[in-house]
Design an enzyme around this catalytic site. Structure first.
Site, mmCIF file in Angstrom:
data_model
loop_
_atom_site.group_PDB
_atom_site.id
_atom_site.type_symbol
_atom_site.label_atom_id
_atom_site.label_comp_id
_atom_site.label_asym_id
_atom_site.label_seq_id
_atom_site.Cartn_x
_atom_site.Cartn_y
_atom_site.Cartn_z
ATOM 1 N N LYS A 6 2.708 -6.021 8.953
ATOM 2 C CA LYS A 6 2.779 -4.813 8.129
ATOM 3 C C LYS A 6 4.071 -4.074 8.456
ATOM 4 O O LYS A 6 4.313 -3.716 9.621
ATOM 5 C CB LYS A 6 1.564 -3.922 8.376
ATOM 6 C CG LYS A 6 0.261 -4.545 7.869
ATOM 7 C CD LYS A 6 -0.804 -3.493 7.610
ATOM 8 C CE LYS A 6 -1.984 -4.086 6.859
ATOM 9 N NZ LYS A 6 -2.951 -3.060 6.428
ATOM 10 N N GLY A 14 0.833 -1.193 0.000
ATOM 11 C CA GLY A 14 0.000 0.000 0.000
ATOM 12 C C GLY A 14 0.863 1.237 0.000
ATOM 13 O O GLY A 14 2.090 1.163 -0.118
ATOM 14 N N GLY A 15 0.221 2.389 0.160
ATOM 15 C CA GLY A 15 0.972 3.627 0.128
ATOM 16 C C GLY A 15 1.863 3.813 1.338
ATOM 17 O O GLY A 15 2.806 4.608 1.295
ATOM 18 N N MET A 16 1.602 3.079 2.412
ATOM 19 C CA MET A 16 2.363 3.273 3.643
ATOM 20 C C MET A 16 3.067 2.025 4.141
ATOM 21 O O MET A 16 3.961 2.135 4.978
ATOM 22 C CB MET A 16 1.440 3.801 4.747
ATOM 23 C CG MET A 16 0.881 5.175 4.433
ATOM 24 S SD MET A 16 -0.033 5.844 5.809
ATOM 25 C CE MET A 16 -0.411 7.470 5.159
ATOM 26 N N ASP A 66 -8.789 6.965 7.878
ATOM 27 C CA ASP A 66 -8.588 6.390 6.544
ATOM 28 C C ASP A 66 -9.572 5.246 6.294
ATOM 29 O O ASP A 66 -9.192 4.168 5.850
ATOM 30 C CB ASP A 66 -7.147 5.891 6.395
ATOM 31 C CG ASP A 66 -6.766 5.663 4.926
ATOM 32 O OD1 ASP A 66 -7.455 6.207 4.039
ATOM 33 O OD2 ASP A 66 -5.788 4.934 4.673
ATOM 34 N N VAL A 71 2.680 -5.685 3.255
ATOM 35 C CA VAL A 71 2.044 -6.680 4.104
ATOM 36 C C VAL A 71 2.567 -8.070 3.752
ATOM 37 O O VAL A 71 2.634 -8.440 2.576
ATOM 38 C CB VAL A 71 0.512 -6.653 3.954
ATOM 39 C CG1 VAL A 71 -0.139 -7.546 5.011
ATOM 40 C CG2 VAL A 71 -0.016 -5.234 4.060
#
Length: 848
Positions: free
Chosen positions: A45, A25-27, A138, A30
């Site tokens: 994560k 993902g953007g951050m 989010d 996983v």
């Protein structure tokens, strides 16, 4: 395997085995991994290095600890976190299933009931988090996981922790949190003070997308989307999908208002608005109360549908004084095919947690919350509820093993009501209750074959040879109420209250059945469910000694809990017992039940005779021994007691009478005279069997003040000789009379030489299995299981087994709970009891 993944695998090798990458993902990236200590799948994560560099891994980890306090059935919790290779990682349970994004990609639009339910479940999670000071920031379909159809909100941690740890530096470097499609206007404008209503807006976007197929605002670039979020109104739902109910459209559009003050005041209000019966086009925006026009409660509608109003409860007053007929109201809370063993209110007085079994004897926890009336699983299978403290902490049994009746044994542990990692307290516990301040336990456990009530742990208040059940501490902590039963696993007995020294304060009359207990507000009276007129009635026992009926009704009412407000939690339990028989030369099982309570069947060696105990409404207080021919099922009553074994020649029945003191009797199956065997003083007798010469009998029980063990007694009378060690309570004599197979809670199954010598363990026997009898060859045991309908022959030397029968194979019961199995010399001839335990949970108001 990439170099980065290889380094991560090496760094975490002592705790986790990394299996593969699940996605990026953007951050964070996983990974799927196995938790080596707990043997479970987890998702790890790992924060993207550039994000960790901006906000600082150490500070991120400090902030993420806040998330560990969030325990809710619709929140994916935090298991672990740490720093590795300059970045931060955190660990969550791995959820089998898919994300809401996956489902939307596949279906585009969801059925309206599904969309409303998922929105309501997410709203429940958000409302809980908001009340604990945590805003998600989010919410989007990617962060909503679907596990068995139920919603789990993920990634609370990354948004909150990243914001607190490095919001300023992220803004300076151009990085931002949130997804433009689901950002509220205030979040899109970069306001630092984001409130819970921002999450309400994002959930409104998700609900809109589930119903219509697209979010309310789309665009080719992030800037284009943000511009619409700031200036445009969402297109109404019903012109795009005419089946959307007006109240659903109104609720969603209210959540999407530009100004936070015009939206729902909380996520809970949003959920209530979705299910309101009617609403104006604008709803009730910015309200701090619930919208009007709620539907009639589905619980009450269902209650009317099944006719529970026909139950006529007579309620006595809470306080002392003359009985009075009171109007009470009760609502059914569960509607599933399950057996509920323990149920408790949470401290909020609205949430209910219960422990139930559905299709086997493995318990599972469920929670019913005020904002979601359907039971939701809470915790892993094999976890059994015992009590809930005033601080919102559960006492549970881990790895709970079914013993008998309503009882389990396992490791006592503490777990937050919302879920989370358990804290183990003590092994081999059966029941427990919290002290009023939530700091100590009253427990029940067995030591050397004797039951102990301890409060606090280690301080023995009561010790008995029979068994003790249902401990409840009074609201002021001065007294403990419990049921005392003279015979192991027989639920007849008396209800008692003792003080902190173990001194008896009050005792009830004796009943043929006692189930569960609770305290009334004020702590002057304790409640117990006791069998009267063939059904369970709720009685009150005062510390003054006064005993009176509280709730009378049609059916079995089992008291579970009482709130300080007086609201009662109880179950209505139906537990019919049917005695099933497969006779010689028969291809099918038949119902051989005698009226309403046939227990403990025994077959003669040739299978021609069946004896059992009548424990029903017409039986004596110490049971009655019944005898039938298996080919005719014509039944005769032989006398008081509970049958234990046929003699090897089939002409006599060995029985014991659970009197005080208990007696051993011999009843003839034909011509002959009944007689009593003098076995001396016993406090409790748990089992008895014949030696092959029929001149001696094996008796397992407790002598006064001693632990239980098995003794060989002459039939002519006289002192017995111990043949097993202390702590053994059930035994069977081998066909040659040289060995006794005996079981103890601390020793397990052991083989004892009658002539003396050390015992040896029996290979292959499992905890949840029981011995039915010796096989006639003397080299094997016939065994059954509380969790299976299979009957096996177990070789004593090797532990090898073979299946010899399957119970209820030709007409399986609704639930495979079988008990009291007996087998003739021919293993195709057998009898057993089916228990179909079904429960419904109720709350009762107006009992004062």
């Amino acid at each position: 395997m990439t170099e980065a993944l290889d380094r991560l695998t090496t760094a975490l090798a002592d705790r986790y085995r990394i299996e593969r990458e699940l996605g990026q993902g953007g951050m964070a990236t996983v990974y799927l991994a196995e938790d080596l200590r707990h043997r479970r799948k987890v998702a790890i994560k790992v924060l993207r290095p550039e994000l960790a560099a901006v906000i600082g891994a150490e500070r991120f980890l400090r902030e993420i600890q806040t998330i560990a306090t969030l325990q809710h059935p619709h929140i994916l919790g935090l298991i672990d976190s740490g720093e590795v290779q300059g970045t931060a990682y955190y660990v969550m349970p791995f959820v089998e299933g898919e994300s809401l994004r996956d489902r939307l990609n596949r279906e585009k639009q969801l059925p309206i009931p599904d969309a409303v339910r998922i929105t309501t479940e997410v709203a429940s999670a958000l409302d809980y988090a908001h009340r604990h000071g945590v805003i998600h920031r989010d919410i989007k379909p990617e962060n909503i996981l679907l596990h068995d159809g139920a919603a789990l909100v993920a990634d609370f941690g990354i948004a909150l922790a990243a914001t607190k740890a490095g919001a300023t530096r992220m803004t300076e470097t151009g990085m931002s949190l949130g997804t433009p499609t689901y950002m509220s206007p205030e979040q899109a404008m970069g306001q630092r003070e984001i409130t819970a209503r921002s999450d309400v807006y994002a959930l409104g976007c998700v609900a809109y997308e589930m119903l219509i197929g697209d979010p309310p605002f789309t665009g080719s670039t992030a800037q284009a989307i943000v511009a619409k979020v700031m200036t445009a109104d969402p297109v109404p739902l019903t012109p795009q999908r005419k089946t959307v109910p007006p109240q659903v459209e109104s609720a969603v559009l209210t959540a999407l208002e530009k100004l936070p003050a015009d939206r729902w005041g909380s996520a809970r209000e949003f959920a209530e608005g979705l299910t309101a019966q009617s609403a104006t086009s604008s709803g009730r925006r910015g309200s701090t109360g619930s919208p009007t026009g709620r539907k009639a409660s589905p619980v009450r509608a269902a209650l009317l549908g099944i006719g529970l109003a026909a139950l006529a409860f007579a309620a006595g007053r809470w306080a002392s004084g003359r009985p009075a007929l009171k109007a009470v109201s009760y609502a059914q809370r569960t509607f599933r095919d399950e057996a509920i063993y323990v149920a408790r209110f949470a401290p909020d007085g609205q949430t209910m947690v219960y422990s139930a079994v559905a299709d086997d004897n493995i318990p599972e926890l469920f929670v019913i919350r005020p904002d979601y009336p359907v039971p939701v699983p809470l915790g892993a299978a094999g976890t059994h509820l015992l009590s809930i403290s005033s601080k919102g902490e559960m006492a549970v049994l881990l790895n709970a093993q079914f013993i008998r009746h309503r009882f389990f044994q396992g490791t006592l542990a503490r777990v937050p009501v919302g879920g989370g990692a358990p804290r183990e307290v003590l092994d081999s516990v059966r029941e427990a209750d919290w002290s009023p301040d939530g700091s100590q336990f009253a427990i029940i456990r067995s030591v050397n074959g004797r039951d102990r009530l301890e409060y606090p742990i280690g301080t023995v208040l009561v010790e008995r040879s029979g068994y003790i059940s249902d401990p409840r501490i009074s609201p002021d902590g001065k007294y403990v109420a419990f049921a005392e039963h003279p015979w192991r696993w027989d639920d007849r007995g008396v209800f008692k209250i003792v003080d902190r020294t173990g001194k008896e304060v009050a005792v009830s009359p004796e009943f043929v059945s006692l189930e569960s207990s609770a305290w009334l507000p004020g702590g002057r009276e304790a409640l117990v469910s006791a069998r009267q007129d063939n059904s369970l009635t709720v009685f009150a026992l005062g510390i003054s000694g006064k005993f009176r009926p509280m709730l009378l009704g049609a059916g079995n009412l089992t008291i579970q809990d009482v709130l300080p407000s007086g609201r009662v939690l109880l179950t209505r339990d139906d537990s019919p017992y049917r005695l099933m028989l497969r006779a010689p030369h028969s291809a099918r099982e038949v119902d051989a039940s005698w009226l309403d309570g046939s227990f403990g069947p025994r077959l003669s060696p040739d299978g021609s005779l069946l004896t059992f105990a009548d424990g029903g409404a017409d039986a004596g207080v110490t049971y009655d021994v019944m005898l039938s021919k298996t080919d005719a099922l014509q039944t005769a009553r032989l006398g008081a007691g509970y049958p234990m074994a046929f003699s090897p020649d089939g002409q006599w029945i060995l029985a014991f009478v659970p009197s005080a003191p208990p007696r051993i009797m011999i009843y003839p199956t034909g011509v002959g005279t009944e007689r009593r065997i003098d076995v001396g003083p016993y406090e409790l007798i748990g089992a008895a069997d014949w030696f092959p010469d029929q001149q001696s009998v094996l008796v397992c029980g407790n002598h006064p003040g001693e632990a239980s063990r098995c003794y060989k007694h002459p039939v002519a009378g006289g002192a017995g000789v111990a043949v097993t060690q202390e702590g053994t309570g059930v035994g069977f004599v081998s066909p040659d009379g040289r060995y006794v197979e005996a079981f103890g809670t601390s020793t397990g199954h052991m083989l004892y030489p009658v002539g003396g010598g050390p015992p040896r363990p029996i290979p292959g026997l499992r905890f949840n299995e029981y011995v039915v009898r010796w096989d006639r060859d003397g080299r094997s045991l016939i065994v059954g299981s509380v969790n299976s309908r299979s009957v096996d022959r177990l070789d004593l030397a090797t532990g090898r087994r073979e299946s010899i029968a399957t119970l209820a194979a030709d007409h399986p019961p609704r639930r495979p709970r079988t008990a009291f199995l007996t087998v003739a010399d021919d293993p195709s001839v057998y009898a057993y009891v089916i228990e179909q335990y079904l429960s419904s949970l109720f709350t009762v108001d107006g009992v004062r």
